[in-house]
Design a protein around this motif. Structure first.
Motif, PDB file in Angstrom:
ATOM      1  N   GLY A  55       5.985   2.206 -17.492  1.00  0.00           N
ATOM      2  CA  GLY A  55       5.764   1.573 -16.190  1.00  0.00           C
ATOM      3  C   GLY A  55       6.084   2.492 -15.036  1.00  0.00           C
ATOM      4  N   THR A  56       7.253   3.131 -15.073  1.00  0.00           N
ATOM      5  CA  THR A  56       7.630   4.041 -13.996  1.00  0.00           C
ATOM      6  C   THR A  56       6.828   5.343 -14.062  1.00  0.00           C
ATOM      7  OG1 THR A  56       9.532   4.646 -15.388  1.00  0.00           O
ATOM      8  CG2 THR A  56       9.930   3.152 -13.530  1.00  0.00           C
ATOM      9  N   ALA A  57       6.403   5.736 -15.265  1.00  0.00           N
ATOM     10  CA  ALA A  57       5.547   6.923 -15.378  1.00  0.00           C
ATOM     11  C   ALA A  57       4.210   6.664 -14.688  1.00  0.00           C
ATOM     12  CB  ALA A  57       5.332   7.282 -16.847  1.00  0.00           C
ATOM     13  N   GLU A  58       3.682   5.462 -14.865  1.00  0.00           N
ATOM     14  CA  GLU A  58       2.436   5.092 -14.194  1.00  0.00           C
ATOM     15  C   GLU A  58       2.629   5.063 -12.684  1.00  0.00           C
ATOM     16  OE1 GLU A  58       0.690   0.908 -13.663  1.00  0.00           O
ATOM     17  OE2 GLU A  58      -0.273   1.639 -15.492  1.00  0.00           O
ATOM     18  N   LEU A  59       3.777   4.521 -12.240  1.00  0.00           N
ATOM     19  CA  LEU A  59       4.046   4.449 -10.811  1.00  0.00           C
ATOM     20  C   LEU A  59       4.129   5.840 -10.193  1.00  0.00           C
ATOM     21  CD1 LEU A  59       4.767   2.799  -8.294  1.00  0.00           C
ATOM     22  CD2 LEU A  59       7.158   2.853  -9.039  1.00  0.00           C
ATOM     23  N   SER A  60       4.681   6.795 -10.925  1.00  0.00           N
ATOM     24  CA  SER A  60       4.841   8.153 -10.386  1.00  0.00           C
ATOM     25  C   SER A  60       3.504   8.838 -10.126  1.00  0.00           C
ATOM     26  CB  SER A  60       5.679   9.010 -11.348  1.00  0.00           C
ATOM     27  OG  SER A  60       4.969   9.292 -12.547  1.00  0.00           O
ATOM     28  N   ALA A  61       2.432   8.284 -10.682  1.00  0.00           N
ATOM     29  CA  ALA A  61       1.100   8.860 -10.467  1.00  0.00           C
ATOM     30  C   ALA A  61       0.368   8.202  -9.296  1.00  0.00           C
ATOM     31  CB  ALA A  61       0.260   8.718 -11.736  1.00  0.00           C
ATOM     32  N   ALA A  62       0.995   7.205  -8.662  1.00  0.00           N
ATOM     33  CA  ALA A  62       0.352   6.529  -7.535  1.00  0.00           C
ATOM     34  C   ALA A  62       0.206   7.483  -6.361  1.00  0.00           C
ATOM     35  CB  ALA A  62       1.177   5.309  -7.117  1.00  0.00           C
ATOM     36  N   THR A  63      -0.897   7.359  -5.637  1.00  0.00           N
ATOM     37  CA  THR A  63      -1.201   8.244  -4.521  1.00  0.00           C
ATOM     38  C   THR A  63      -1.430   7.431  -3.245  1.00  0.00           C
ATOM     39  OG1 THR A  63      -3.553   8.206  -5.115  1.00  0.00           O
ATOM     40  CG2 THR A  63      -2.216   9.989  -6.032  1.00  0.00           C
ATOM     41  N   PRO A  64      -1.372   8.084  -2.080  1.00  0.00           N
ATOM     42  CA  PRO A  64      -1.563   7.372  -0.813  1.00  0.00           C
ATOM     43  C   PRO A  64      -2.830   6.521  -0.804  1.00  0.00           C
ATOM     44  CG  PRO A  64      -0.802   9.583  -0.370  1.00  0.00           C
ATOM     45  CD  PRO A  64      -1.064   9.514  -1.850  1.00  0.00           C
ATOM     46  N   GLY A  65      -2.677   5.272  -0.365  1.00  0.00           N
ATOM     47  CA  GLY A  65      -3.802   4.348  -0.304  1.00  0.00           C
ATOM     48  C   GLY A  65      -3.882   3.411  -1.477  1.00  0.00           C
ATOM     49  N   ASP A  66      -3.216   3.754  -2.585  1.00  0.00           N
ATOM     50  CA  ASP A  66      -3.223   2.863  -3.752  1.00  0.00           C
ATOM     51  C   ASP A  66      -2.536   1.543  -3.407  1.00  0.00           C
ATOM     52  OD1 ASP A  66      -4.473   4.800  -5.215  1.00  0.00           O
ATOM     53  OD2 ASP A  66      -2.717   5.330  -6.434  1.00  0.00           O
ATOM     54  N   GLU A  67      -3.060   0.465  -3.959  1.00  0.00           N
ATOM     55  CA  GLU A  67      -2.454  -0.846  -3.754  1.00  0.00           C
ATOM     56  C   GLU A  67      -1.617  -1.233  -4.966  1.00  0.00           C
ATOM     57  OE1 GLU A  67      -5.572  -3.604  -2.815  1.00  0.00           O
ATOM     58  OE2 GLU A  67      -5.573  -3.016  -0.689  1.00  0.00           O
ATOM     59  N   LEU A  68      -0.450  -1.809  -4.704  1.00  0.00           N
ATOM     60  CA  LEU A  68       0.467  -2.229  -5.752  1.00  0.00           C
ATOM     61  C   LEU A  68       0.835  -3.685  -5.547  1.00  0.00           C
ATOM     62  CD1 LEU A  68       2.944   0.812  -5.606  1.00  0.00           C
ATOM     63  CD2 LEU A  68       1.121   0.485  -7.288  1.00  0.00           C
ATOM     64  N   ARG A 103       0.843  -1.195   0.000  1.00  0.00           N
ATOM     65  CA  ARG A 103       0.000   0.000   0.000  1.00  0.00           C
ATOM     66  C   ARG A 103       0.881   1.250   0.000  1.00  0.00           C
ATOM     67  NH1 ARG A 103      -5.240   0.316   1.198  1.00  0.00           N
ATOM     68  NH2 ARG A 103      -5.153  -1.777   2.112  1.00  0.00           N
ATOM     69  N   VAL A 104       0.583   2.175  -0.898  1.00  0.00           N
ATOM     70  CA  VAL A 104       1.329   3.422  -0.993  1.00  0.00           C
ATOM     71  C   VAL A 104       1.039   4.287   0.228  1.00  0.00           C
ATOM     72  CG1 VAL A 104       1.712   5.533  -2.320  1.00  0.00           C
ATOM     73  CG2 VAL A 104       1.323   3.368  -3.515  1.00  0.00           C
ATOM     74  N   VAL A 105       2.105   4.706   0.903  1.00  0.00           N
ATOM     75  CA  VAL A 105       1.966   5.606   2.051  1.00  0.00           C
ATOM     76  C   VAL A 105       2.041   7.052   1.599  1.00  0.00           C
ATOM     77  CG1 VAL A 105       2.954   6.310   4.267  1.00  0.00           C
ATOM     78  CG2 VAL A 105       2.968   3.889   3.592  1.00  0.00           C
TER      79      VAL A 105
END
Length: 263
Positions: A77-90, A10-12
């Protein structure tokens, strides 16, 4: 030996710390076994993309069950990751690869040398050395392209820092070898990560000075578990898996004794 497993993290939090470079904190049980120099694979949310993106571990917080990753946006892939926000599951695959050896380091003078995006994996190295080898003299030689000195303050907490920049905007003008050569440091051991020309120079220096050097190789990876043989490097010994002078960076590395690889 750590077992590779696919888990949900989970993204913190996440933020940009330099141009095109992000740091992300992920809550995951993988933090319980992660070591300095290892990496994890992060699966893109786009299910049409099957392979995980390998990202080195920057820092481990076992008490909070968090991993800190610092990465450069280099593709979709890393561009998509850079848009992840708190609470997102990976979906994560880990823990992958080997780490830097921490035995027989107490009381020694150790040069930790990183260049560019090879700097983040070394933060956990100096942090671990400060805990396990309190009598070691740890010097971090960090090479940046310009004045965007990401993670500099973090390294200063655990080591004596020497900085080199290509444009001369901060510290020594040049690279990490320039900084080492202009210092009065005579290391007993080197631990390093960065671009191949830097690692070749470090290997050459270690051979000349008869110093044990460990280098973490950066390479494009596909499976991350040693099955595809897509990230091999030449070695001085025959690999038992391929029966040639090759090693799989994702499983036999990414950290190697410099004397064991032909770079």
């Amino acid at each position: 030996m750590n077992k590779k497993r696919k888990v949900v993290g989970r993204v913190v939090c996440q933020q940009s710390i330099a141009s095109g470079i992000y740091e992300i904190y992920i809550e995951t049980d993988l933090s319980e076994e992660a070591m300095a120099g290892q990496f994890i694979g992060i699966y893109p949310l786009d299910r049409s993309t099957l392979l995980p993106r390998p990202i080195s571990i920057c820092e481990v917080d076992r008490s909070a069950k968090r991993l800190r990753l610092v990465y450069r946006v280099a593709g979709s892939g890393t561009a998509e990751l850079s848009a992840a926000t708190p609470g997102d599951e990976l979906y994560l695959l880990g823990v992958l690869g080997n780490g830097f050896p921490m035995d027989a380091t107490n009381g020694k003078t150790i040069a930790v040398m990183g260049g560019g995006i090879g700097i983040p994996p070394l933060l956990e190295v100096v942090k671990t050395l400060s805990r396990l080898s309190p009598l070691a003299k740890v010097h971090s030689f960090l090479g940046y392209r310009d004045g965007q000195r990401f993670l500099l303050g973090d390294f200063e907490q655990y080591s004596t820092v020497h900085v080199a920049t290509e444009d001369g905007s901060y510290g020594i003008k040049g690279n990490v070898m320039s900084a080492l050569n202009r210092s009065d440091i005579n290391p007993d051991m080197i631990m390093s990560c960065g671009p191949m020309p830097m690692l070749r120079a470090i290997k050459g220096y270690s051979v000349e000075q008869s110093i044990r050097a460990y280098i973490s190789l950066e390479e494009r990876m596909a499976c991350g578990i040693g099955a595809c043989l897509g990230c091999v490097c030449r070695t001085t010994a025959v690999d038992h898996h391929s029966h040639v002078n090759n090693a799989r960076i994702c499983t036999d590395g990414p950290v190697f004794d410099a004397n064991e690889v032909d770079i």
